[in-house]
Design a protein around this motif. Structure first.
Motif, mmCIF file in Angstrom:
data_model
loop_
_atom_site.group_PDB
_atom_site.id
_atom_site.type_symbol
_atom_site.label_atom_id
_atom_site.label_comp_id
_atom_site.label_asym_id
_atom_site.label_seq_id
_atom_site.Cartn_x
_atom_site.Cartn_y
_atom_site.Cartn_z
ATOM 1 N N SER A 1 -2.994 5.650 5.206
ATOM 2 C CA SER A 1 -2.708 6.964 5.767
ATOM 3 C C SER A 1 -2.880 6.937 7.280
ATOM 4 O O SER A 1 -3.636 6.131 7.827
ATOM 5 C CB SER A 1 -3.628 8.036 5.172
ATOM 6 N N MET A 2 -2.138 7.823 7.930
ATOM 7 C CA MET A 2 -2.211 7.990 9.382
ATOM 8 C C MET A 2 -2.530 9.457 9.660
ATOM 9 O O MET A 2 -1.694 10.335 9.419
ATOM 10 C CB MET A 2 -0.892 7.608 10.042
ATOM 11 N N LEU B 1 0.855 -1.172 0.000
ATOM 12 C CA LEU B 1 0.000 0.000 0.000
ATOM 13 C C LEU B 1 0.894 1.226 0.000
ATOM 14 O O LEU B 1 1.948 1.232 0.637
ATOM 15 C CB LEU B 1 -0.900 0.020 1.241
ATOM 16 N N LEU B 2 0.486 2.252 -0.695
ATOM 17 C CA LEU B 2 1.262 3.483 -0.770
ATOM 18 C C LEU B 2 0.760 4.437 0.305
ATOM 19 O O LEU B 2 -0.423 4.771 0.360
ATOM 20 C CB LEU B 2 1.129 4.114 -2.160
ATOM 21 N N GLU B 3 1.675 4.861 1.180
ATOM 22 C CA GLU B 3 1.285 5.733 2.282
ATOM 23 C C GLU B 3 1.258 7.186 1.824
ATOM 24 O O GLU B 3 2.215 7.689 1.227
ATOM 25 C CB GLU B 3 2.242 5.596 3.459
ATOM 26 N N VAL B 4 0.160 7.866 2.127
ATOM 27 C CA VAL B 4 0.018 9.276 1.759
ATOM 28 C C VAL B 4 -0.264 10.100 3.006
ATOM 29 O O VAL B 4 -0.888 9.637 3.960
ATOM 30 C CB VAL B 4 -1.100 9.486 0.710
ATOM 31 N N ASN B 5 0.213 11.331 2.979
ATOM 32 C CA ASN B 5 0.010 12.281 4.071
ATOM 33 C C ASN B 5 -1.140 13.194 3.670
ATOM 34 O O ASN B 5 -1.011 13.999 2.738
ATOM 35 C CB ASN B 5 1.292 13.074 4.311
ATOM 36 N N GLY C 1 4.723 9.746 4.366
ATOM 37 C CA GLY C 1 3.840 9.557 3.220
ATOM 38 C C GLY C 1 4.001 10.621 2.152
ATOM 39 O O GLY C 1 4.478 11.725 2.409
ATOM 40 N N TRP C 2 3.586 10.256 0.949
ATOM 41 C CA TRP C 2 3.602 11.211 -0.157
ATOM 42 C C TRP C 2 2.632 12.352 0.133
ATOM 43 O O TRP C 2 1.541 12.133 0.677
ATOM 44 C CB TRP C 2 3.186 10.515 -1.453
#
Length: 247
Positions: free
Chosen positions: A178-179, A133-137, A146-147
């Motif tokens: 995401s977090m 999974l790609l983490e995003v901000n 994240g990106w």
């Protein structure tokens, strides 16, 4: 941990798990989904092997860890159990990528192209494909990895690196993670998760050959909101296992 204490711990986690599952079911029904559509990841970072063993006895099958080296003892000790999955949910240092490929079943927190290439390289050496999974901000908070995805007008800038990751033969993109920042009111995360859904839709149009189905969002403080907004995986620690030890 003696046998009596272990049994008590199992019962405690089992009771907590039943409460969590009821909340998952209610949130899923509220959003017109089935609770079976949501995967529960028990977050066991900093917790001992005995806690994971108690969690398995209580019915958990998927565990999330943040620190590869700390997770190895648990993973190796339970390696003969084919039903257990281990998910890497923490920030990945470049020098830990080989360990991640050797020991984990899935990565939630892929946040840099350099790390993607290293994961691909080591997975190639192991002749395996890693779901990621790609983490995003979503918030712009500097402490979050994240990106950058908080400015919807700049989402086009994500297409290039995500296209490069999608081309790596030993990684398989499954969706986004995401977090959010911690808020005293869980409802404050809802707009961020709604933004993530819009990003998911955007990427589905820009990169239609990539699978974007999974959304790993929601922790102990806000997972019902996350499920209502489309979470397919929720990462629960405190509500299952109680307060975590200080690192």
């Amino acid at each position: 941990m003696d046998r009596g204490t272990f049994s008590e711990r199992v019962e405690e986690i089992k009771s907590n798990l039943e409460c969590v599952q009821l909340k998952i079911q209610a949130a899923a029904e509220k959003s017109g989904r089935k609770s079976s559509d949501i995967r529960l990841v028990g977050v066991t970072k900093l917790l001992p092997l005995e806690t994971v063993q108690a969690g398995i006895k209580a019915g958990l099958t998927c565990f999330g860890e943040n620190y590869p080296e700390q997770a190895i003892e648990k993973i190796e000790a339970l390696s003969e159990n084919p039903n257990i999955q281990w998910h890497m949910i923490g920030h990945i240092q470049s020098r830990k990528t080989k360990l991640v490929c050797q020991y984990f079943d899935m990565v939630h927190s892929l946040d840099r192209l350099k790390v993607a290439r290293l994961l691909d390289r080591y997975c190639g050496e192991l002749n395996r494909q890693m779901p990621v999974l790609l983490e995003v901000n979503l918030s712009g908070e500097e402490s979050k990895s994240g990106w950058a995805a908080w400015d919807e007008d700049r989402w086009d800038e994500l297409v290039g690196p995500f296209t490069q990751i999608a081309a790596l033969s030993h990684l398989s993109i499954k969706g986004l993670m995401s977090m959010p920042p911690f808020f005293s009111d869980a409802e404050a995360t809802r707009p961020l998760y709604q933004r993530l859904r819009r990003l998911q839709s955007f990427l589905g149009k820009e990169l239609p050959k990539v699978e974007w189905h999974e959304l790993s969002i929601g922790t102990s403080f806000d997972y019902p909101v996350a499920i209502e907004e489309g979470a397919t995986m929720v990462r629960i620690g405190t509500e299952l296992f109680g307060p975590r030890p200080v690192k």
